[in-house]
Design a protein around this motif. Structure first.
Motif, PDB file in Angstrom:
ATOM      1  N   ARG A 192      29.400  42.861  36.326  1.00 21.13           N
ATOM      2  CA  ARG A 192      30.118  42.542  35.188  1.00 21.13           C
ATOM      3  C   ARG A 192      29.818  40.521  34.414  1.00 21.13           C
ATOM      4  NH1 ARG A 192      31.540  42.835  30.085  1.00 21.13           N
ATOM      5  NH2 ARG A 192      34.141  41.893  30.500  1.00 21.13           N
ATOM      6  N   ALA A 209      35.850  35.582  33.817  1.00 22.61           N
ATOM      7  CA  ALA A 209      37.800  35.626  34.327  1.00 22.61           C
ATOM      8  C   ALA A 209      37.676  36.253  36.230  1.00 22.61           C
ATOM      9  CB  ALA A 209      38.264  36.862  33.530  1.00 22.61           C
ATOM     10  N   ARG A 249      39.385  45.312  42.472  1.00 24.69           N
ATOM     11  CA  ARG A 249      38.276  46.315  42.069  1.00 24.69           C
ATOM     12  C   ARG A 249      37.313  45.964  42.898  1.00 24.69           C
ATOM     13  NH1 ARG A 249      36.835  43.822  36.450  1.00 24.69           N
ATOM     14  NH2 ARG A 249      37.774  41.926  36.948  1.00 24.69           N
ATOM     15  N   ASP A 300      31.556  31.913  31.042  1.00 28.31           N
ATOM     16  CA  ASP A 300      33.569  31.663  31.782  1.00 28.31           C
ATOM     17  C   ASP A 300      33.897  32.260  32.240  1.00 28.31           C
ATOM     18  OD1 ASP A 300      35.989  29.953  29.566  1.00 28.31           O
ATOM     19  OD2 ASP A 300      35.962  30.407  31.907  1.00 28.31           O
ATOM     20  N   MET A 317      52.683  44.010  33.157  1.00 24.29           N
ATOM     21  CA  MET A 317      51.712  42.625  31.853  1.00 24.29           C
ATOM     22  C   MET A 317      50.485  42.639  31.896  1.00 24.29           C
ATOM     23  SD  MET A 317      54.561  39.713  30.526  1.00 24.29           S
ATOM     24  CE  MET A 317      56.578  40.353  30.273  1.00 24.29           C
ATOM     25  N   LEU A 318      49.680  42.525  32.947  1.00 23.90           N
ATOM     26  CA  LEU A 318      48.932  41.990  33.054  1.00 23.90           C
ATOM     27  C   LEU A 318      48.195  43.651  33.397  1.00 23.90           C
ATOM     28  CD1 LEU A 318      47.962  38.916  34.326  1.00 23.90           C
ATOM     29  CD2 LEU A 318      47.931  39.358  33.181  1.00 23.90           C
ATOM     30  N   PRO A 319      46.756  44.004  33.101  1.00 21.88           N
ATOM     31  CA  PRO A 319      46.198  44.870  33.825  1.00 21.88           C
ATOM     32  C   PRO A 319      46.448  45.580  35.128  1.00 21.88           C
ATOM     33  CG  PRO A 319      44.502  43.797  32.987  1.00 21.88           C
ATOM     34  CD  PRO A 319      45.512  41.934  32.993  1.00 21.88           C
ATOM     35  N   SER A 369      45.203  46.776  37.384  1.00 20.93           N
ATOM     36  CA  SER A 369      44.362  46.267  38.480  1.00 20.93           C
ATOM     37  C   SER A 369      43.665  45.161  38.392  1.00 20.93           C
ATOM     38  CB  SER A 369      42.797  47.632  38.677  1.00 20.93           C
ATOM     39  OG  SER A 369      42.571  47.098  36.718  1.00 20.93           O
ATOM     40  N   GLN A 370      44.230  44.666  39.178  1.00 25.30           N
ATOM     41  CA  GLN A 370      43.600  43.151  39.554  1.00 25.30           C
ATOM     42  C   GLN A 370      41.951  43.010  39.688  1.00 25.30           C
ATOM     43  OE1 GLN A 370      46.403  40.676  38.096  1.00 25.30           O
ATOM     44  NE2 GLN A 370      47.010  42.753  37.515  1.00 25.30           N
TER      45      GLN A 370
END
Lengths: 491, 588
Positions: free
Chosen positions: B18, B349, B10, B347, B1-3, B5-6
């Motif tokens: 980023r 992620a 990465r 903020d 459900m999540l991408p 690549s955690q």
């Protein structure tokens, strides 16, 4: 409220406490028949959460104790037997705690109890506690719930688990260092015990959580009847208490107060008091009062963007945009059919939008989706830089006659419309099973964007004058013609 | 459900880029958002001062009179003076000083601002707003360059060389023992000097890390090493330079880039001040060249160093550290990830990308711990050590027995009793935001008794608050009591790291549990509480509402941190002054 039985304290009470202490009190003391029935979308979400939990538990193949419904003592005994036998894990085990008189004080039913090496009263092994959740990240209320289970487990095995775990919606386990949260648990338990012992230990306070609370039909009329200060936009529980100590007990009373006197009596800064008094006056006038602010060309010329999300599935179900071109409104919507299609669908939408305009949206959802969708560093061509969240601007462009807890409240107060006329945002996840899902989503997105457009045009780009919006005492707006001005005293 | 690549899979470089991008975006967005708010809301946010009446405008500055100033502005901040609505017409200035008693606000001209001299009208009302300056773009190139260097990429990925040259270690150890350092300082300093690549030293409060660092750097420089020294703030950089100068009058010490507010003191200490792009160093001669990361980023490529040293590395974001790492191939990081973290505005992620370089490297390599505090007496050290360092911190013998001066018979004897090193003075209130007049009044009376009854000199007292609005209230309360605030330190935690005083009063300001639940980890920072309490040599008083210790934040980090506050409160003696200073006492 009715006279309660001695209901035991459960994990749900700990879970609810951070949101609303009054709701916890009502769970003990309130008449359950007066709770609002679950809406269809709530039923859907609950069922999905239970299915997620059941699916995960089923994969483990752990035994579940067998016990007569409602007989928690029997359930606890059956659970203990499994734990003593050293089962690799137990699902839906029952844990109880008793007070000094031997009465049942606590009941906990954690989803998972997992065996670990290390001696305890059960033998050469012990257990740690886990719960399955529908969120993507742990939250404090979940940790409090887990901590209660750990406390009850300690009563069984004589050893407080050094950790617990939460299984998040994608199946990943999040280890929780339970001892680190023990002081918070102790405080939370003390408060829940107080609420259990005293029906009046917590007063209602109007907040965002009321929108989804099933006790709201008990609390809200009482607040309106009392003209409670929590119905003034910007109020906090602490401010309410301080104002009451200073002799201001109703919104009408606040509307008549002066900044100088309240500042002297409460130590609260003048700018905040001025804002609260003006909001109280807006409530008394039952009409929003526009506030002068700097004009912004971005707001007038911006493109409105919207996303409808299924939060549980982490899916964007519909992207939509609305903008003016040559004086005519344009509307575009794209509904990706799967997670893999989302980025492409979003880019297809963006390609149809004028490239030189700001992208106005309301709330964090769109930006959060963008950050997640492009988390691997893929370029989104500077889209994020163009985003402009109008939430704070809308909240602060007027003194609102009711607390602004989200977009629906703005739509009611600022436009006099029903924000849910095309359905609730929380319900969209349940539409996926319907044959006409795309039509529903597009209709909902269009209605939301129409509302957002009207709010921006009237309250950000215009002066708000001529809105002709009044609000009745229940906070549901009706529309009248003419100009709405509030008669008020200068501060 | 999540991408798929955690974050932890990465590439770190991509994550750091980023991070920088999002910081930039967020800064621009925050500025836009602020400007879109009405003046009243900006004032409540602490980002604006309204009703500022012009008194006079001169070549060197502008003076206004202000009724209330609850802003977060501090000296040196970029601000704009205008009508609060038309930002394009606002005058770019620099925030100077504010006198809470007279209400006089002084603004300085911005020498880098372009445009004609503004026309200002005495007697007219103006609005003071924040102006943003974007500086992060320059660090992106540093990050890319850093990861193009295998040695730097390896260190950051946890594959760095942490071994040492044993012969150099022995020689360094002997020298540091002669210098009088304690065993932990000797071990850490010598290991750092002898490192093949990377050394990390964790220095809790008062453990003498600046002295250890200065001794080590002087030894290296005398041996002919060129050392580049960096920290996030000018103050941290200057502290090490001054410490080195005290040890050796002959060393070549250079500060590059902007000198900050300490230029005169640096010149007096015979530190050369040089623009970064004009640095020239004599060949084969030792020197210590210091500067903030933005200054080091401008050094000419031809200048190379034997060591890059980073002080207060617990406050240094990784991209900023890379700017200094590019200049050498041996790196010494000195810091403490239990004190102030890096300042991050967006903020994010990916929380790992926002960690300090010290915390990031510590997670891979661990650190040598300096375990003896020369600042805190036994009582203060016990509380700080137990709460924040797992009991591994001890008070040095000479410091352990220190007590604040005390003459019994005062109003606040229970609070100021020297045998109770850390005390909670409660005044229960429900203030939702960044200020509490109730706490300010209590703190003012406590300080007054310290000075007048117990003879604690004002310059040995610090009054600390998490928020600048509360700092202003505290200053006002002290001024009204005739305490000379120019001799006290009254400031936020951020401004006081590295300093120490005999007595510290910490006012937490917020009191509404419901409001604190929403602020979570932003308010409940164990790091900031650690820094505040550990400034004290003999007495720390926490002035706070019970509400702080009842909060149950919804975010896990906030809940964890709130639990630390709860545990601390339960372990301290508490004296309740609510009946005298609380809200009910105010209402007649």
């Amino acid at each position: 409220m009715s006279r309660p039985g001695p209901k035991p304290i459960t994990g749900t009470h700990l879970y609810t406490l951070p949101r609303c202490a009054r709701a916890v009190a009502l769970e003990f003391w309130g008449d359950a028949s007066r709770r609002r029935p679950l809406r269809d979308d709530e039923e859907f979400l609950l069922a999905r959460g239970r299915a997620h939990e059941a699916n995960h538990v089923a994969t483990l193949g752990w035994p579940e104790p067998s016990w007569p419904r409602g007989d928690f003592a029997a359930g606890a005994a059956a659970t203990r037997d499994l734990l003593v036998q050293g089962a690799p894990g137990v699902s839906q085990g029952v844990l109880v705690g008793r007070d000094g008189d031997g009465d049942l004080e606590f009941v906990g039913i954690p989803d998972l109890l997992r065996r670990c090496d290390g001696a305890s009263a059960l033998g050469d092994h012990h257990y740690v506690v886990g719960d399955v959740k529908s969120s993507s990240r742990p939250r404090g209320d979940q940790i409090l719930q887990l901590s209660l289970y750990a406390l009850l487990l300690e009563l069984v095995q004589g050893r407080y688990p050094d950790h617990g775990f939460l299984v998040m919606k994608d199946g990943r386990e999040q280890r929780i260092d339970l001892p680190a949260f023990r002081p918070a648990l102790d405080d939370a338990l003390a408060r829940v015990r107080t609420l259990r012992a005293d029906r009046d230990a917590a007063r209602p306070f109007f907040a965002a959580a009321c929108e989804s609370c099933r006790w709201s039909e008990l609390c809200l009329p009482a607040l309106e009847r009392d003209d409670d200060l929590s119905l003034v936009d910007g109020m906090t529980e602490g401010l309410r208490t301080m104002l009451e100590i200073a002799g201001v007990k109703t919104a009408k009373g606040l509307a008549r107060a002066t900044v100088a006197r309240l500042a002297r009596d409460t130590h609260v800064e003048s700018a905040l008091l001025r804002r609260l008094i003006d909001s109280a006056r807006a409530r008394v006038a039952s009409a929003p009062q526009p506030i002068e602010r700097a004009a912004s060309a971005d707001e007038a010329s911006g493109v409105l963007l919207h996303v409808l999300l299924d939060g549980f599935a982490d899916r964007a179900l519909c992207f939509a945009a609305r903008w003016n071109e040559g004086g005519e409104p344009r509307f575009v919507a794209v509904c990706p059919r799967s997670r893999d299609e989302e980025a492409r669908a979003f880019e297809a939408l963006i390609a149809q939008i004028p490239a030189d305009r700001r992208l106005l949206h309301h709330g964090r959802a769109l930006r959060a989706w963008l950050v997640r969708a492009y988390a691997d560093g893929a370029s989104h061509d500077g889209i994020e830089d163009r985003l402009l969240d109008v939430d704070r601007r809308l909240r602060s462009c007027a003194n609102w006659p009711a607390p602004i807890t989200g977009l629906p409240a703005l739509v009611r107060a600022g436009l006099g419309r029903d924000p849910h006329r095309a359905g609730r945002s929380e319900a969209v996840a349940g539409w996926v099973e319907h044959a006409d899902v795309e039509a529903r989503l597009v209709r909902k997105a269009r209605a939301d964007l129409d509302d957002l457009h009207a709010l921006v045009e009237r309250w950000l780009c215009g002066s708000g004058i001529g809105s002709g919006v009044t609000s009745d005492a229940g906070g549901v707006a009706t529309t009248e013609g003419g100009i709405a001005h509030a008669a008020g005293e200068p501060a | 459900m999540l991408p798929a690549s955690q974050p932890d899979e990465r590439d770190l470089q991509a994550r750091l880029l980023r991070f920088l991008e999002r910081e930039d975006v967020d800064e621009r967005r925050s500025s836009d958002e602020l400007r879109a708010l009405p003046v009243g809301d900006r004032v409540v946010d602490g980002e604006c001062i309204d009703d500022a009446v012009l008194v006079r405008a001169a070549r060197d500055g502008i003076v206004l009179r202000v009724g209330e100033n609850h802003s977060k502005f501090r000296e040196g901040d970029a601000i704009a003076l205008g009508d609060g609505l038309d930002f394009d017409a606002a005058i770019p200035l620099v925030y100077g000083r504010f006198d809470p008693v007279s209400g006089e606000l002084r603004l300085e001209r911005d020498r880098y601002a372009r445009g004609d001299d503004p026309v200002l009208e005495p007697g007219r009302r103006y609005v003071v707003d924040r102006r943003s300056l974007g500086l992060r773009g320059r660090l992106r190139d540093c990050v890319k360059a850093g990861f193009a260097e295998p040695a730097i990429a390896d260190v950051l990925a946890g594959r760095g060389a942490v071994g040492r040259d044993d012969a150099r270690f022995e020689r360094a150890r002997d020298a540091l023992v002669i210098a009088g350092l304690d065993p932990a300082q000797v071990e850490a300093g010598a290991s750092a000097m002898a490192t093949h690549g990377l050394a990390l030293v964790q220095g809790p409060p008062g453990t003498g890390k600046t002295r250890m660092l200065a001794e080590a750097l002087c030894l290296l420089a005398r041996a002919g090493c060129r050392i580049v020294l960096s920290a996030f703030t000018h103050r941290a950089v200057d502290n090490v330079l001054f410490a080195a100068r005290r040890l050796d009058r002959a060393l070549t010490l250079v500060k590059v880039g902007n000198a900050g507010t300490g230029a005169d003191d640096l010149r007096a200490a015979d530190v050369r001040l040089v623009p970064a792009n004009r640095l020239e160093l004599a060949a084969n001669a030792g020197a210590i060249v210091a500067g903030t990361p933005f200054a080091l980023e401008r050094l000419p490529a031809r200048v190379n160093f034997h060591f890059a040293v980073f002080d207060e590395a617990g406050q240094l974001p990784i991209p900023h550290a890379i700017a200094g790492m590019l200049l050498a191939r041996r790196w010494i990081f000195v810091g403490d990830h239990h004190q102030l973290p890096p300042v991050v505005t967006a903020d994010h992620a990916d929380p790992a990308a926002t960690r300090s370089v010290f915390e990031h490297l510590h997670a891979h390599y661990g650190a040598m711990l300096l375990d003896r505090s020369y600042r805190m007496n036994d009582g203060v050290c016990d509380v700080v050590g137990r709460t924040f360092y797992g009991g591994r911190l001890r008070s040095a013998p000479l410091a352990a027995s220190r007590r604040m001066p005390f003459v019994p018979g005062g109003t606040f004897d229970a609070v100021l009793d020297p045998e109770q090193a850390v005390v909670l003075a409660r005044v229960d209130h429900l203030q939702p935001g960044h200020r509490s007049g109730e706490e300010a009044e209590l703190a003012g009376d406590l300080v007054s008794e310290c000075v007048r009854r117990h003879g604690v000199p004002p310059h040995e007292i610090a009054v600390i608050a998490p928020f600048r609005a509360q700092v202003r209230l505290l200053r006002s309360a002290l001024e009204r009591r005739g305490i000379p605030i120019d001799r006290l330190v009254v400031d936020t935690v951020e401004r006081i790291q590295g300093q120490e005083r005999e007595v510290v009063v910490v006012s937490l300001a917020a009191g509404d549990p419901a409001a604190l639940d929403r602020r979570g980890s932003f308010f409940f920072s164990p790091n900031r509480l650690n820094v505040a309490l550990s400034r004290a040599r003999t007495k720390a008083v926490i002035v706070a509402s019970q509400g702080v210790f009842l909060a149950l934040p919804m975010d896990p980090e906030g809940l964890r941190a709130a639990s630390i506050y709860k545990t601390l409160a339960r372990s301290l003696p508490q004296i309740d002054f609510s009946a005298v200073y609380g809200p009910r006492a105010r209402v007649r």
